[in-house]
Design an enzyme around this catalytic site. Structure first.
Site, mmCIF file in Angstrom:
data_model
loop_
_atom_site.group_PDB
_atom_site.id
_atom_site.type_symbol
_atom_site.label_atom_id
_atom_site.label_comp_id
_atom_site.label_asym_id
_atom_site.label_seq_id
_atom_site.Cartn_x
_atom_site.Cartn_y
_atom_site.Cartn_z
ATOM 1 N N LYS A 114 0.844 -1.194 0.000
ATOM 2 C CA LYS A 114 0.000 0.000 0.000
ATOM 3 C C LYS A 114 0.876 1.240 0.000
ATOM 4 C CE LYS A 114 0.684 1.667 4.339
ATOM 5 N NZ LYS A 114 1.207 3.015 4.659
ATOM 6 N N ASP A 157 -3.230 -1.295 9.401
ATOM 7 C CA ASP A 157 -3.239 -1.395 7.943
ATOM 8 C C ASP A 157 -3.758 -2.740 7.433
ATOM 9 O OD1 ASP A 157 -2.129 1.144 7.733
ATOM 10 O OD2 ASP A 157 -0.066 0.406 7.557
ATOM 11 N N ALA A 199 3.481 -1.270 4.310
ATOM 12 C CA ALA A 199 2.606 -2.267 4.955
ATOM 13 C C ALA A 199 2.892 -3.691 4.505
ATOM 14 C CB ALA A 199 1.135 -1.916 4.736
#
Length: 322
Positions: free
Chosen positions: A30, A160, A124
């Site tokens: 991400k 996340d 992440a």
């Protein structure tokens, strides 16, 4: 969350009845197109308003039935796999224990994790691995856990992780764990530069944020303008509103990243940005051709690892059931 596997994989000749069942899941990195950070709450967490986008840089996890819990991690040459926590601190092991407790069963499986997402890079990678583990085990154990329950467990593992399950482009609120998909007229093209000098600790970056901005507002900066820009499909409009409240503290801890951001924009990027808490930097490009040109310029300037990826892409997906 993608639960249907792709059909077959070329070159696989081992009969299924000669090996234990396994599930192969791919999960995406991400980036934060907007990251607004509020002042720390009484519980120590910072309220966030962020816009996540999953991009085409992946970790892959294969979970196989076993009589004990084992996690083996390897990765691309630029990934510092030695920095991945081991034992019970490994996020794949934690995800296994959490789902096994919910299902009242033994927390056992063999995991082979191949990492292409940098470790401690603000993308992440650990969250992607946790999401992949939850999805793989749910399929391997035929648990058929409802999506809302998987998302709740994901939130227990990290802020996340719910987004890593969903993917695409989404607004994150709370600590980032409350995820709502948003309209996105992409694709968008990104040049990704992991740091050759090692990772940055997310807690350290937040501590520096608190030191640098003791009067920070309780409410994080809103993402309205970013969401509006996504709907236009215009890279210039998107580039103008990319925002990261953690960029300044990350640059304070790693001043060399400011030179990298300047270099990427000099090479033709619409805009450069520290990804999350850093130190990975990402550069928005006008097109695939422009992205590869920026990447070539950065490599020519001495950056050893420069990747090109498009977004948005799906979150964790089953790619094969064996």
């Amino acid at each position: 969350m993608g639960r249907e596997p792709a059909r077959g994989r070329p070159g696989m000749v081992t009969p299924k009845d000669r090996r234990p069942p396994s599930v192969d899941v791919r999960a995406s990195a991400k980036i934060n197109l907007h990251l607004g950070v509020g002042a720390a709450r009484d519980d120590g967490f910072h309220p966030l308003e962020t816009v996540y986008q999953a991009i085409g840089l992946h970790d892959e996890l294969v979970a196989t039935e076993a009589d004990a819990l084992r996690v083996v991690t390897h990765g691309a040459a630029y990934v510092d796999v030695d920095a991945v926590p081991a034992g019970a601190d490994n996020i794949v092991a934690r995800a296994t224990a959490l789902l096994a407790t919910r299902l009242d069963r033994a927390a056992v499986a063999d995991f082979l994790v191949h990492k292409e997402i940098p470790v401690a890079g603000g993308m992440a990678g650990g969250s992607a691995d946790a999401a992949a583990a939850l999805l793989a085990l749910d399929r391997l154990w035929d648990a058929q856990t409802p999506d809302d329950e998987l998302l709740a467990m994901a939130a227990e593992l990290g802020s996340d992780v719910p987004f890593a399950l969903i993917g695409g482009t989404a607004l994150g609120t709370g600590r980032g764990e409350v995820v709502t998909p948003v309209a996105d007229s992409g694709p968008w093209w990104w040049v990704v530069v992991p740091s050759a000098a090692g990772g940055l600790s997310t807690p350290a970056v937040y501590r520096r944020f608190d030191e640098m901005f003791p009067g920070a507002d309780a409410q994080p900066a809103p993402a309205d303008r970013l969401v509006e820009a996504l709907a236009t499909g215009d890279p210039q409009r998107l580039g103008a509103v990319l925002h990261n409240d953690l960029q300044e503290p990350a640059l304070d801890l790693r001043p060399d990243l400011a030179d990298l951001l300047d270099r990427g924009e000099t090479e033709g990027a619409v805009r450069g940005l520290v990804s999350g808490s850093g130190p990975t930097c990402v550069f928005l490009a006008e097109s695939p051709t422009a992205a590869h040109a920026v990447a070539a310029g950065l490599r020519g300037g001495g950056q050893e690892v420069v990747l090109v990826a498009a977004g948005p892409v799906p979150g964790a997906q089953v790619v094969e059931v064996g």
